[in-house]
Design a protein around this motif. Structure first.
Motif, PDB file in Angstrom:
ATOM      1  N   LYS A  45      83.298  69.121  39.485  1.00 39.39           N
ATOM      2  CA  LYS A  45      82.814  69.400  38.374  1.00 39.39           C
ATOM      3  C   LYS A  45      83.648  70.077  37.320  1.00 39.39           C
ATOM      4  O   LYS A  45      83.640  69.744  36.168  1.00 39.39           O
ATOM      5  CB  LYS A  45      81.743  70.166  38.557  1.00 39.39           C
ATOM      6  N   ARG A  46      84.736  70.475  37.909  1.00 42.83           N
ATOM      7  CA  ARG A  46      85.854  70.975  37.155  1.00 42.83           C
ATOM      8  C   ARG A  46      86.950  70.830  37.625  1.00 42.83           C
ATOM      9  O   ARG A  46      87.139  70.678  38.921  1.00 42.83           O
ATOM     10  CB  ARG A  46      85.629  72.574  37.033  1.00 42.83           C
ATOM     11  N   HIS A  47      88.236  70.632  36.900  1.00 46.29           N
ATOM     12  CA  HIS A  47      89.546  70.492  37.486  1.00 46.29           C
ATOM     13  C   HIS A  47      90.617  71.561  36.904  1.00 46.29           C
ATOM     14  O   HIS A  47      90.587  71.536  35.657  1.00 46.29           O
ATOM     15  CB  HIS A  47      89.805  68.981  37.118  1.00 46.29           C
ATOM     16  N   TRP A  48      91.336  72.322  37.668  1.00 44.54           N
ATOM     17  CA  TRP A  48      92.135  73.107  37.076  1.00 44.54           C
ATOM     18  C   TRP A  48      93.646  72.782  37.959  1.00 44.54           C
ATOM     19  O   TRP A  48      93.652  72.265  38.802  1.00 44.54           O
ATOM     20  CB  TRP A  48      91.941  74.472  37.582  1.00 44.54           C
ATOM     21  N   HIS A  49      94.847  72.757  36.939  1.00 38.68           N
ATOM     22  CA  HIS A  49      95.834  72.298  37.295  1.00 38.68           C
ATOM     23  C   HIS A  49      96.939  73.614  37.187  1.00 38.68           C
ATOM     24  O   HIS A  49      96.916  74.319  36.384  1.00 38.68           O
ATOM     25  CB  HIS A  49      96.471  71.610  36.276  1.00 38.68           C
ATOM     26  N   ILE A  50      97.952  73.636  38.380  1.00 37.48           N
ATOM     27  CA  ILE A  50      98.816  74.682  38.199  1.00 37.48           C
ATOM     28  C   ILE A  50     100.021  74.467  37.274  1.00 37.48           C
ATOM     29  O   ILE A  50     100.515  73.625  37.490  1.00 37.48           O
ATOM     30  CB  ILE A  50      99.317  75.070  39.630  1.00 37.48           C
ATOM     31  N   GLU A  51     100.179  75.456  36.327  1.00 34.01           N
ATOM     32  CA  GLU A  51     101.356  75.082  35.499  1.00 34.01           C
ATOM     33  C   GLU A  51     102.115  76.550  35.381  1.00 34.01           C
ATOM     34  O   GLU A  51     101.621  77.385  34.691  1.00 34.01           O
ATOM     35  CB  GLU A  51     101.100  74.858  34.071  1.00 34.01           C
ATOM     36  N   GLY A  52     103.188  76.608  36.276  1.00 33.20           N
ATOM     37  CA  GLY A  52     103.923  77.695  36.144  1.00 33.20           C
ATOM     38  C   GLY A  52     103.230  78.719  37.093  1.00 33.20           C
ATOM     39  O   GLY A  52     102.917  78.592  38.160  1.00 33.20           O
ATOM     40  N   HIS A  53     103.003  79.771  36.437  1.00 38.35           N
ATOM     41  CA  HIS A  53     102.440  80.870  36.996  1.00 38.35           C
ATOM     42  C   HIS A  53     100.863  81.141  36.590  1.00 38.35           C
ATOM     43  O   HIS A  53     100.257  82.246  37.209  1.00 38.35           O
ATOM     44  CB  HIS A  53     103.046  82.250  36.598  1.00 38.35           C
ATOM     45  N   ARG A  54     100.302  80.090  36.133  1.00 43.21           N
ATOM     46  CA  ARG A  54      98.733  80.483  35.913  1.00 43.21           C
ATOM     47  C   ARG A  54      98.215  78.855  36.057  1.00 43.21           C
ATOM     48  O   ARG A  54      98.562  77.551  36.331  1.00 43.21           O
ATOM     49  CB  ARG A  54      98.691  80.685  34.471  1.00 43.21           C
ATOM     50  N   LEU A  55      96.890  79.024  36.045  1.00 43.65           N
ATOM     51  CA  LEU A  55      95.966  77.638  36.115  1.00 43.65           C
ATOM     52  C   LEU A  55      95.678  77.308  34.766  1.00 43.65           C
ATOM     53  O   LEU A  55      95.128  78.247  33.786  1.00 43.65           O
ATOM     54  CB  LEU A  55      94.705  78.256  36.987  1.00 43.65           C
ATOM     55  N   VAL A  56      95.420  76.167  34.608  1.00 49.15           N
ATOM     56  CA  VAL A  56      95.142  75.715  33.050  1.00 49.15           C
ATOM     57  C   VAL A  56      94.110  74.629  33.628  1.00 49.15           C
ATOM     58  O   VAL A  56      94.132  73.615  34.073  1.00 49.15           O
ATOM     59  CB  VAL A  56      96.279  74.867  32.281  1.00 49.15           C
ATOM     60  N   GLU A  57      92.636  74.793  32.577  1.00 51.85           N
ATOM     61  CA  GLU A  57      91.679  73.701  32.918  1.00 51.85           C
ATOM     62  C   GLU A  57      91.846  72.327  32.271  1.00 51.85           C
ATOM     63  O   GLU A  57      92.437  72.527  31.103  1.00 51.85           O
ATOM     64  CB  GLU A  57      90.252  74.632  32.562  1.00 51.85           C
ATOM     65  N   ARG A  58      91.677  71.415  33.015  1.00 51.37           N
ATOM     66  CA  ARG A  58      91.574  70.044  32.461  1.00 51.37           C
ATOM     67  C   ARG A  58      90.377  69.562  32.413  1.00 51.37           C
ATOM     68  O   ARG A  58      89.425  69.653  33.198  1.00 51.37           O
ATOM     69  CB  ARG A  58      92.655  69.247  33.316  1.00 51.37           C
ATOM     70  N   GLU A  59      90.179  68.537  31.575  1.00 53.66           N
ATOM     71  CA  GLU A  59      88.803  68.008  31.457  1.00 53.66           C
ATOM     72  C   GLU A  59      88.769  66.886  32.645  1.00 53.66           C
ATOM     73  O   GLU A  59      89.534  66.133  33.242  1.00 53.66           O
ATOM     74  CB  GLU A  59      88.758  66.913  30.072  1.00 53.66           C
ATOM     75  N   THR A  60      87.322  66.754  33.035  1.00 53.24           N
ATOM     76  CA  THR A  60      87.064  65.660  34.119  1.00 53.24           C
ATOM     77  C   THR A  60      85.512  65.421  33.739  1.00 53.24           C
ATOM     78  O   THR A  60      84.690  66.388  33.167  1.00 53.24           O
ATOM     79  CB  THR A  60      87.062  66.360  35.400  1.00 53.24           C
ATOM     80  N   ARG A  61      85.221  64.334  33.966  1.00 53.83           N
ATOM     81  CA  ARG A  61      83.654  63.873  33.726  1.00 53.83           C
ATOM     82  C   ARG A  61      82.719  64.829  34.744  1.00 53.83           C
ATOM     83  O   ARG A  61      83.361  65.215  35.972  1.00 53.83           O
ATOM     84  CB  ARG A  61      83.595  62.434  33.950  1.00 53.83           C
ATOM     85  N   PRO A  62      81.474  64.949  34.301  1.00 56.39           N
ATOM     86  CA  PRO A  62      80.661  65.731  35.341  1.00 56.39           C
ATOM     87  C   PRO A  62      80.541  64.827  36.944  1.00 56.39           C
ATOM     88  O   PRO A  62      80.607  63.842  36.875  1.00 56.39           O
ATOM     89  CB  PRO A  62      79.380  65.927  34.675  1.00 56.39           C
ATOM     90  N   TRP A  63      80.010  65.713  37.631  1.00 54.35           N
ATOM     91  CA  TRP A  63      79.916  65.218  39.022  1.00 54.35           C
ATOM     92  C   TRP A  63      78.525  64.470  39.029  1.00 54.35           C
ATOM     93  O   TRP A  63      77.421  65.117  38.837  1.00 54.35           O
ATOM     94  CB  TRP A  63      79.906  66.289  40.014  1.00 54.35           C
ATOM     95  N   GLN A  64      78.483  63.237  39.490  1.00 50.25           N
ATOM     96  CA  GLN A  64      77.101  62.386  39.185  1.00 50.25           C
ATOM     97  C   GLN A  64      76.967  62.176  40.752  1.00 50.25           C
ATOM     98  O   GLN A  64      77.588  61.827  41.739  1.00 50.25           O
ATOM     99  CB  GLN A  64      77.508  61.147  38.422  1.00 50.25           C
TER     100      GLN A  64
END
Length: 211
Positions: free
Chosen positions: A192-211
């Motif tokens: 439903k959601r996707h977060w990516h580790i960039e350095g010392h923090r998490l950054v949310e990335r787009e993804t399509r909804p869970w179907q």
């Protein structure tokens, strides 16, 4: 049905102040470069490494429970599963159903196999089955799953089969799930959601909804 999993100012290694809330039954995928801290974050949530901050399952704080009780409810399935007895059946308190075994590509006879004969992909699938069985032993308790690339050693067909099996169970049980993944296709299918580790923090990335 189910309780939320919440991370409050969690920090481990280079990661600082992680704030996340996973709703009951939600799958959140976590990605990042090798060595960025994905596995360590899961281990911190499971209280397997010293860390800053707090994790909550519903109204229960990690710090309020003995470590073994927290880990029995917030279940980590590592990339390399641990096996301590000779045969598969010795690792399962309750024999899985034929339907569950078949969904993951096994027949009943797998329970009598020696662990030494298992491939890495077979171990991954059986580790998932074992984790779900442990959580199912306490159906009245809230629970969550932490999955560290659970299909990394599987081919495409079996990956899709495992995804379908997990999605069905997560929907039925309402377990919030943090799933480490690197394949964009898999992330789009299960998260439903996707977060990516960039350095010392998490950054949310787009993804399509869970179907």
């Amino acid at each position: 049905m189910g309780e939320a999993l919440r991370l409050e100012a969690l920090g481990i290694g280079a990661l600082e102040g992680v704030e996340l809330t996973l709703a009951p039954g939600e799958v959140l995928c976590l990605s990042g470069a090798s060595g960025s801290g994905k596995s360590r974050l899961l281990r911190a949530i499971a209280d397997l490494e010293p860390h800053e901050g707090e994790a909550w399952l519903g109204d229960t704080a990690r710090s309020s429970l003995p470590a073994h009780r927290w880990r029995a409810r917030v279940m980590l399935v590592p990339a390399e599963s641990h096996w301590w007895a000779e045969r598969v059946e010795e690792h399962l308190a309750v024999a899985p159903s034929e339907a569950d075994l078949a969904a993951l590509g096994f027949a009943d006879e797998v329970l009598g196999w020696e662990v030494a004969r298992l491939s890495s992909g077979e171990k991954q699938r059986l580790a998932l089955l074992r984790a779900v069985a442990v959580l199912d032993e306490r159906p009245d308790e809230a629970a969550a799953l932490l999955l560290d690339e659970p299909t990394a050693n599987l081919d495409e067909a079996m990956t899709r089969a495992v995804e379908a099996w997990l999605r069905e169970r997560l929907g039925e049980r309402g377990w919030p799930t943090l799933w480490v993944a690197h394949d964009p296709g898999q992330i789009a299918r299960v998260a439903k959601r996707h977060w990516h580790i960039e350095g010392h923090r998490l950054v949310e990335r787009e993804t399509r909804p869970w179907q």
